[in-house]
Design an enzyme around this catalytic site. Structure first.
Site, PDB file in Angstrom:
ATOM      1  N   SER A  21       0.809  -1.270  -0.027  1.00  0.00           N
ATOM      2  CA  SER A  21       0.131   0.132  -0.013  1.00  0.00           C
ATOM      3  C   SER A  21       0.674   1.478   0.057  1.00  0.00           C
ATOM      4  CB  SER A  21      -1.064   0.056   1.185  1.00  0.00           C
ATOM      5  OG  SER A  21      -2.016   0.694   0.901  1.00  0.00           O
TER       6      SER A  21
ATOM      7  N   HIS B 133      -7.601  -5.950   0.890  1.00  0.00           N
ATOM      8  CA  HIS B 133      -6.459  -5.201   0.443  1.00  0.00           C
ATOM      9  C   HIS B 133      -5.630  -5.715   2.009  1.00  0.00           C
ATOM     10  CE1 HIS B 133      -4.013  -1.723   0.180  1.00  0.00           C
ATOM     11  NE2 HIS B 133      -4.150  -1.197   1.416  1.00  0.00           N
TER      12      HIS B 133
HETATM   13  C1  GTR Z   1      -5.596   4.528   2.041  1.00  0.00           C
HETATM   14  C2  GTR Z   1      -5.108   5.073   0.512  1.00  0.00           C
HETATM   15  C3  GTR Z   1      -4.131   4.352  -0.176  1.00  0.00           C
HETATM   16  C4  GTR Z   1      -3.341   3.485   0.581  1.00  0.00           C
HETATM   17  C5  GTR Z   1      -3.925   2.809   1.798  1.00  0.00           C
HETATM   18  C6  GTR Z   1      -2.791   2.085   2.761  1.00  0.00           C
HETATM   19  O1  GTR Z   1      -6.286   5.087   2.538  1.00  0.00           O
HETATM   20  O2  GTR Z   1      -5.952   5.983   0.096  1.00  0.00           O
HETATM   21  O3  GTR Z   1      -3.647   5.150  -1.314  1.00  0.00           O
HETATM   22  O4  GTR Z   1      -1.944   3.848   0.895  1.00  0.00           O
HETATM   23  O5  GTR Z   1      -4.445   3.947   2.639  1.00  0.00           O
HETATM   24  O6  GTR Z   1      -1.653   2.511   2.880  1.00  0.00           O
HETATM   25  O7  GTR Z   1      -3.270   1.168   3.325  1.00  0.00           O
END
Ligand code: GTR
Length: 422
Positions: free
Chosen positions: A262, A403
């Site tokens: 991420s 995610h």
């Molecule tokens: C989210 C963001 C993403 C990603 C994520 C993370 O809120 O929108 O770009 O970086 O966080 O790091 O889990």
């Protein structure tokens, strides 16, 4: 990281006018609405010259790095910083004798006000020679990656949101092992790889004012539109850990794979693009500002990310929020900067916010640069089905599920490392 549930996101969007903010455009998840766009060509220089040789690409590479510094991540300060490596703890029989476990603090000699980067390093006991290593920053402190009771809790600012286990932004015992599933340390060691990690907040705590206590408080130029952002700082920190790894005789520093999830995936890509000492780069669901094409209107957009996380990028980046087509680069060129080194791009189907297809297409668009080196990147592939890894020097998969970083992801990274890095 937790994400806003759609209902809550909708509520916030509805409240925005009352809060005096312009309403945010809704996220698009409809492929039919992505629209058309023209990507900048990595193989055409600013002066319009077509790049056909690796020698010309080296010049174009410098140009592209500068464009990313000026417009996206900001300029990484070039000056050398004096480091002192202090090995604070060595356990010769960690994890039931599977590993030598070291804890190393990287101090900044000229900036005693800065906290050190605390590195946690596991080296397989079975290694007959210096071990190749996976290096990745973690989200909540070294105590989060393992359940081992003798890893000190991080004393730095930590997010209260992750797992709801911190109090006033300080870690508590409840955070021990909180993200251990993302770090299958024993599996990695049994395959003959070392694993190095450090808390990204050691380099800069991840909130808008966090830079005041991190490396950006002493390096950079806050008056410039190209001043570096937090992603730049985290990438810089990865290179400082590389500086340490090069001094450790147990590590094969020609085989350091930088891996990140991420926002840390974004930082890992930028680290790998700038620092060619990294032998390979692994981007796990890095999404917008990472592997995903910025020009696709799908999931998170440049406008969204630069509004919610302006501190991650250089100030100029925000100016593209409503004119992404004018951004002089797109993210396939960041991926191309990794060439000819092995690159893994991983998406998750349950993480449409990161735009899996946009991450894949970005890899496809980096192909020409791999070809210059006689390598096949992803090759001629279509967007694969779920859990169907594709590609050669550049690999891609779209895992089922949310995610996260899972055993499935690591199984692919280990295979990739066995085949391309070992
Ligand atoms: C989210 C963001 C993403 C990603 C994520 C993370 O809120 O929108 O770009 O970086 O966080 O790091 O889990």
């Amino acid at each position: 990281m937790t994400r806003l549930v759609p209902g809550l996101a909708l509520l916030l969007t509805l409240l925005q006018p009352a809060l005096g903010q312009a309403p945010e455009p809704p996220a698009n998840y409809d492929e039919a609405k992505v629209g058309t766009f023209t990507l900048p060509d990595p193989l055409v220089s600013k002066a319009g010259k077509r790049i056909t040789t690796p020698a010309d690409w080296q010049k174009r590479r410098t140009e592209l790095l500068q464009l990313f510094a000026d417009n996206v991540y900001g300029q990484t300060p070039a000056q050398a910083v004096k480091l002192r490596f202090q090995v604070s703890n060595v356990d010769q029989a960690a994890l039931n004798g599977l590993a030598t476990r070291k804890q190393i603090s990287i101090f900044f000699t000229d900036y005693p006000q800065l906290p050190p980067i605390d590195v946690l390093l596991y080296i397989p006991k079975s290694a007959q020679k210096p071990a190749p290593v996976f290096l990745g920053l973690n989200f909540c402190g070294n105590h989060c990656v393992t359940t081992e009771a003798d890893i000190p809790l991080s004393t730095r600012w930590v997010s209260n949101v992750i797992g709801n286990v911190s109090v006033n932004n300080r870690a508590t015992e409840k955070a021990r092992g909180l993200q251990a599933t993302r770090w299958p340390i024993e599996t990695v060691l049994k395959r003959g790889y070392a694993l190095a990690t450090a808390y990204y907040g050691d380099i800069e705590p991840d909130y808008p004012q966090g830079w005041h206590t991190g490396i950006r408080s002493v390096l950079g130029d806050t008056t410039k539109a190209s001043n570096w952002g937090a992603i730049g700082a985290w990438a810089w920190g990865l290179s400082r850990i590389m500086d340490y790894l090069q001094t450790d005789p147990a590590i094969d520093s020609k085989r350091v794979m930088v891996m990140g999830h991420s926002r840390i995936g974004k930082a890992s890509l930028w680290a790998g693009a700038q620092d060619t000492r990294f032998a390979a780069v692994i981007s796990n669901e890095s999404g917008e500002g990472g592997a995903a094409l910025a020009r696709r209107w799908y999931g998170e957009t440049l406008e969204r990310i630069s509004t919610h996380f302006p501190h991650w990028f250089c100030p100029r980046y925000t100016t593209y929020s409503k004119r992404v087509a004018e951004l002089p680069v797109d993210q396939h060129e960041l991926l191309a900067l990794i060439a000819p080194r092995p690159l893994y791009i991983a998406s998750a189907d349950g993480d449409q916010w990161s735009d899996p297809r946009g991450e894949f297409l970005s890899g496809v668009e980096a192909e020409g640069v791999y070809r210059l080196y006689g390598k096949t990147g992803l090759g001629p592939v279509r967007f694969p089905g779920l859990n169907e890894p594709v590609g050669q020097t550049v690999r891609y998969h779209n895992r089922s599920g949310k995610h996260d970083v899972t055993d499935y992801d690591w199984a692919q990274y280990l295979r990739f490392a066995d085949e391309l890095v070992r």
